[in-house]
Design a protein around this motif. Sequence first.
Motif, PDB file in Angstrom:
ATOM      1  N   HIS A 151       0.857  -1.182   0.000  1.00 52.98           N
ATOM      2  CA  HIS A 151       0.000   0.000   0.000  1.00 52.98           C
ATOM      3  C   HIS A 151       0.887   1.223   0.000  1.00 52.98           C
ATOM      4  CE1 HIS A 151      -3.684  -2.152   0.819  1.00 52.98           C
ATOM      5  NE2 HIS A 151      -3.017  -2.855   1.701  1.00 52.98           N
ATOM      6  N   ASN A 153       0.648   5.373   0.907  1.00 53.95           N
ATOM      7  CA  ASN A 153      -0.130   6.470   1.462  1.00 53.95           C
ATOM      8  C   ASN A 153       0.386   7.765   0.827  1.00 53.95           C
ATOM      9  OD1 ASN A 153      -1.275   8.487   3.024  1.00 53.95           O
ATOM     10  ND2 ASN A 153      -1.294   7.192   4.858  1.00 53.95           N
ATOM     11  N   ARG A 154      -0.485   8.440   0.074  1.00 54.01           N
ATOM     12  CA  ARG A 154      -0.057   9.648  -0.644  1.00 54.01           C
ATOM     13  C   ARG A 154      -0.622  10.917  -0.029  1.00 54.01           C
ATOM     14  NH1 ARG A 154       2.620   7.961  -4.870  1.00 54.01           N
ATOM     15  NH2 ARG A 154       2.094   5.927  -5.747  1.00 54.01           N
ATOM     16  N   ARG A 155      -1.122  10.823   1.210  1.00 55.63           N
ATOM     17  CA  ARG A 155      -1.724  12.007   1.818  1.00 55.63           C
ATOM     18  C   ARG A 155      -0.676  13.020   2.237  1.00 55.63           C
ATOM     19  NH1 ARG A 155      -5.148  10.576   6.654  1.00 55.63           N
ATOM     20  NH2 ARG A 155      -3.847   8.733   6.629  1.00 55.63           N
ATOM     21  N   TYR A 156       0.580  12.595   2.295  1.00 52.82           N
ATOM     22  CA  TYR A 156       1.622  13.484   2.776  1.00 52.82           C
ATOM     23  C   TYR A 156       2.564  13.870   1.645  1.00 52.82           C
ATOM     24  CZ  TYR A 156      -0.314  11.844   7.095  1.00 52.82           C
ATOM     25  OH  TYR A 156      -1.189  11.552   8.085  1.00 52.82           O
ATOM     26  N   PRO A 159       5.400  10.413   0.056  1.00 51.53           N
ATOM     27  CA  PRO A 159       4.583   9.216   0.224  1.00 51.53           C
ATOM     28  C   PRO A 159       5.353   8.115   0.945  1.00 51.53           C
ATOM     29  CG  PRO A 159       5.327   9.411  -2.041  1.00 51.53           C
ATOM     30  CD  PRO A 159       5.770  10.658  -1.339  1.00 51.53           C
ATOM     31  N   THR A 162       3.673   0.424   2.884  1.00 46.74           N
ATOM     32  CA  THR A 162       3.845  -0.746   3.733  1.00 46.74           C
ATOM     33  C   THR A 162       4.374  -1.878   2.871  1.00 46.74           C
ATOM     34  OG1 THR A 162       1.589  -1.476   3.318  1.00 46.74           O
ATOM     35  CG2 THR A 162       1.943  -0.108   5.254  1.00 46.74           C
ATOM     36  N   GLN A 169       6.160  -0.923   8.146  1.00 47.27           N
ATOM     37  CA  GLN A 169       5.243   0.181   7.895  1.00 47.27           C
ATOM     38  C   GLN A 169       6.035   1.471   7.771  1.00 47.27           C
ATOM     39  OE1 GLN A 169       1.571   0.006   9.049  1.00 47.27           O
ATOM     40  NE2 GLN A 169       1.692  -2.201   9.238  1.00 47.27           N
TER      41      GLN A 169
END
Length: 296
Positions: A151, A153-156, A159, A162, A169
């Motif tokens: 996965h 996470n591109r909110r930050y 990126p 995991t 993680q």
Amino acid sequence: MDVTTATPAEIDTRLIELWMAQAHHRAIADSDRLSDSVRAYAAQAAADAVAEAAPLEAAYAARRWNRWYWVPKGHLHREGECSTLYASTDRNLTAAASGMDDAQIVERYGWNVCTICVPNAPVLDGFRTPGTYATAEADAKGICLNKIPAHVNRRYASPYGTCGDCDAQGIAVTSLGRLRQHPHARMAADDARKARIEDPKLIGTATGEVLKVDGWEIKTRRTAEIDWVRHMENADERGWAGNPEWQAEQRGFARQIAEALAAKDGVTVEQIEAALMPKVDAKIRKWQREMAKANH
Ligand SMILES: [Zn+2]
Ligand SMILES: [Zn+2]
């Protein structure tokens, strides 16, 4: 690949590649922001992947070998429904384990095997070890070789992802979408678990998990004994406490600790209790003496 002679592991390894290729090309083919020629090329590549997968899928349908699924931060489960999994739980087909029977899977994956899916796992020899798989991975010197994130996470601004291989993680993801090199998280966790079983000073649950009692982690054998005595003193009818519910809870905590100590020493819970009970008696007697003095 000749599907009639290929092993289950070989077939499933190729199938996973084809499933990923298909998903990748499908996403491009379905994008409305790309040119028609790029999309047409991707649609053809997706169709090619489906065509190559078809005889492999047919081989599985005909032979129905065992398939095992790795759940990140969890266990290895058998194909089908496991009561410990929610429908939405992430699971990854572990091609290297395809075709293995129960004994083989426990030998290779040790305590990472789900005991609901393989009920006799705990009585098989390999279960009190991380398995030969983790041992082989140790040759990689603690570095995880996987670069493909499970996965992202591109909110930050930067990126992170995991790792489905080692359960790490928060690993930084490069501009090309690759995981940066990272320590092998599951191997580190397995090492810690092994130490809790083998190091005489440390303590864990019977299978080496972190021993958590009353919300606190108990790390050493010495503190486990001290805590057992304290909980039993709290629970003792001769002592100072007078709340039966709370005392029953204290007895439960003591029992958890006694089970861990019994597994550690390879003795029964009763033997542990018999060895430590004199310390509780001594504490109770001391308290009774102090009470008698205070009342005079
Ligand atoms: Zn399971
Ligand atoms: Zn990893």
